[in-house]
Design a protein around this motif. Sequence first.
Motif, PDB file in Angstrom:
ATOM      1  N   THR A   1       0.815  -1.218   0.000  1.00  0.00           N
ATOM      2  CA  THR A   1       0.000   0.000   0.000  1.00  0.00           C
ATOM      3  C   THR A   1       0.850   1.270   0.000  1.00  0.00           C
ATOM      4  O   THR A   1       0.319   2.372   0.171  1.00  0.00           O
ATOM      5  N   ASN A   2       2.131   1.102  -0.178  1.00  0.00           N
ATOM      6  CA  ASN A   2       3.055   2.245  -0.313  1.00  0.00           C
ATOM      7  C   ASN A   2       2.966   3.272   0.816  1.00  0.00           C
ATOM      8  O   ASN A   2       3.050   4.475   0.578  1.00  0.00           O
ATOM      9  N   ASN A   3       2.767   2.798   2.029  1.00  0.00           N
ATOM     10  CA  ASN A   3       2.785   3.757   3.138  1.00  0.00           C
ATOM     11  C   ASN A   3       3.945   3.516   4.106  1.00  0.00           C
ATOM     12  O   ASN A   3       4.100   4.216   5.090  1.00  0.00           O
ATOM     13  N   ILE A   4       4.761   2.499   3.795  1.00  0.00           N
ATOM     14  CA  ILE A   4       5.945   2.220   4.624  1.00  0.00           C
ATOM     15  C   ILE A   4       7.164   2.225   3.700  1.00  0.00           C
ATOM     16  O   ILE A   4       7.134   1.592   2.637  1.00  0.00           O
TER      17      ILE A   4
ATOM     18  N   ILE B   1       7.444  -3.483  14.279  1.00  0.00           N
ATOM     19  CA  ILE B   1       8.855  -3.676  13.875  1.00  0.00           C
ATOM     20  C   ILE B   1       9.506  -4.701  14.808  1.00  0.00           C
ATOM     21  O   ILE B   1      10.218  -5.617  14.357  1.00  0.00           O
ATOM     22  N   ILE B   2       9.246  -4.571  16.094  1.00  0.00           N
ATOM     23  CA  ILE B   2       9.852  -5.508  17.054  1.00  0.00           C
ATOM     24  C   ILE B   2       9.413  -6.943  16.744  1.00  0.00           C
ATOM     25  O   ILE B   2      10.234  -7.870  16.711  1.00  0.00           O
ATOM     26  N   GLU B   3       8.130  -7.129  16.452  1.00  0.00           N
ATOM     27  CA  GLU B   3       7.636  -8.477  16.133  1.00  0.00           C
ATOM     28  C   GLU B   3       8.267  -9.000  14.841  1.00  0.00           C
ATOM     29  O   GLU B   3       8.643 -10.162  14.745  1.00  0.00           O
ATOM     30  N   VAL B   4       8.368  -8.125  13.853  1.00  0.00           N
ATOM     31  CA  VAL B   4       8.959  -8.540  12.561  1.00  0.00           C
ATOM     32  C   VAL B   4      10.407  -8.982  12.769  1.00  0.00           C
ATOM     33  O   VAL B   4      10.855  -9.998  12.226  1.00  0.00           O
TER      34      VAL B   4
ATOM     35  N   MET C   1       0.848  -4.639  11.415  1.00  0.00           N
ATOM     36  CA  MET C   1       0.002  -3.481  11.745  1.00  0.00           C
ATOM     37  C   MET C   1      -1.465  -3.798  11.490  1.00  0.00           C
ATOM     38  O   MET C   1      -2.338  -3.302  12.195  1.00  0.00           O
ATOM     39  N   LYS C   2      -1.705  -4.672  10.492  1.00  0.00           N
ATOM     40  CA  LYS C   2      -3.107  -5.098  10.239  1.00  0.00           C
ATOM     41  C   LYS C   2      -3.653  -5.851  11.449  1.00  0.00           C
ATOM     42  O   LYS C   2      -4.848  -5.867  11.701  1.00  0.00           O
ATOM     43  N   GLU C   3      -2.736  -6.515  12.179  1.00  0.00           N
ATOM     44  CA  GLU C   3      -3.178  -7.260  13.372  1.00  0.00           C
ATOM     45  C   GLU C   3      -3.482  -6.310  14.535  1.00  0.00           C
ATOM     46  O   GLU C   3      -3.865  -6.729  15.614  1.00  0.00           O
TER      47      GLU C   3
END
Length: 613
Positions: A94-97, A149-152, A139-141
């Motif tokens: 979605t080109n927001n990150i 970021i930490i989870e990723v 972020m959808k979750e």
Amino acid sequence: MCGIFGVITNQEIPIGKIALEGIKRLEYRGYDSVGIVSQHEGKLFIKKDAGKIDEVHKKLKLDDFPGKVAIAHTRWATHGAPTKVNSHPHTNCTNNIAVVHNGIIENFMTLKKELIRNGHKFRSDTDTEVIPHLIEDKMKEGLDLKESIIEVLKICKGSYGLAILHLDLPDAIIVVRKESPLVIGIEPGKTTYCASDIPAFLPLTRICYILEDCEMAILRAGEVDFFNINTSEKIEKKSQQIEWSIDAAEKGGYKHFMLKEIYEQPTALRQTLKISEDEMKTFAQILLSAENIYITGAGTSLFASLAGKFIISRFLGKFIQAIECSELKIQLKDCLKENSVIIALSQSGETIDTIEAIRWAKKTQNVKILSITNIVGSSITRYSDHVIITRAGPEIGVAATKTYACQVLTLGLISLEIAKLRKQENEEEIQQYEKALKSTPQIIEAFLENNINLIKNTVKNLEKHSNYFFLARGISIGIAKEGGLKLKEVACRFIEGYSAASAKHGPIALVRKNFPIVFIAPPDETYERLIGNVMEFKARGGKIISFVVESDKKITELSDITIRIPQPGNKYFNLFSPITFIPALQLLAYYTAIFHNLNPDKPMNLSKTVTVH
Ligand code: M6R
């Protein structure tokens, strides 16, 4: 091995210009492609393409971006060819990150397959692109950006220095590091910067924070908060004042950083001579009580080790084994003993193979690690028992020059402390060595003042040659290898840096009329035998180029070209000839590159800091 830079401000400053200048100061880390993204009024503005920064800037006007926040990237390609689509920043569906990354996500293939199964669309072949897509999913979750970021990062294996923008957080840049360097610069209340290395923001601020592994920072204009990504908790960090001079990261009047840094050697050595005797003594005492001593590094740092092992054993009376860092574990895995010491050399303090070698040795036998690096707060400093920071100042040219001289000088200073503690030499003798070591800056200065035309003429004389031997004996083999490495990397010539004695056991088969053979020939105990080697090569038609001391006669008579280092020909000065002889060889490489229209600051395929195995 890439470079990342970020800026966020509340001042009326041209964000594109700051980002462009910042990333340009990191171009030595890789120059396959460049990209910048800013965010402004709910949009990401991205420009990126393959090529060196100046080339891409000409096409895309990289200094023209709206807004007050931007991140930038200069790439040394690992995963995916150096193309526009593979250039950073990378974004999500979605080109927001937008993400810029220095490091490698080792399990990206598995993650990418899973993301594609879940409907994500990928544009590049890079490992990095999984990160914005994974953040999008988290972020959808319902997690916020920081927690996402930490989870990723819990599922990403590998190394990273990351800078991330998200349209929902327009007044922040989030940065994280693991194994790839990241530093934060700040002008309190006004502007905050992040970068892979301090010189990127040195002209803008001297207040700096060094991010450690598994730390995250949220950058806001003139502010920064730090977090531990394992606990998510906020942490306090102390800022540091950078002492490097502001013009250290600029070319000054020089055409290239390499030339500037060659000329900076006398100053760099004088600064390094000021390091306290206590620091040297600590190293000396540990070496005196060690049973086995290894010295390690990569590239130029390895060749400084080859000189250093001679210099230290001269006074220590013990054998020191030099081992290439990537070989250390494999060579010592069955025989590393507890009471061993490893001296690790690294200009950047970030070379992955050096770090891995010392971490392995520490874990396996708890051996003592003594490191010599040029960079305060670099990774190597965290894994070492004792560290000496050389005072060469920032080195931007990809080819190591002044940092090599300062590494060898530091090893020389340690050796003199050993001599003083061990008392095998009388005081007068030690003073003579000390005098010789302390004269190295003047000798180099005198050489640089008087020999440029001779070097340029030598380059011209050798213009047709693209293969060379660089030969020497004893302590000078390291000089031959380092001088040869310089010519290889910046001037694209093929050089075999070899032992002069061994050269007749095979390499001599290549010699035909006028084949250039460079001899490094200080008048030490190997000199008479080296004469024999020079004659062997001369007899076969080789063109002899020799690097000798001022008073040299015998090798001069046999040589086609002689380059004289203005130093006395005695044992005190001979021991430190790896410092005084090297500028001549660096200049030979520099002017050969210039003669062949090559940019010595940006050799093909290289990056200054090698953070992949
Ligand atoms: O930063 P380090 O000293 O650990 O780097 C080691 C080598 O990568 C480095 O010396 C490299 O060989 C340079 N390009 C030499 O000029």
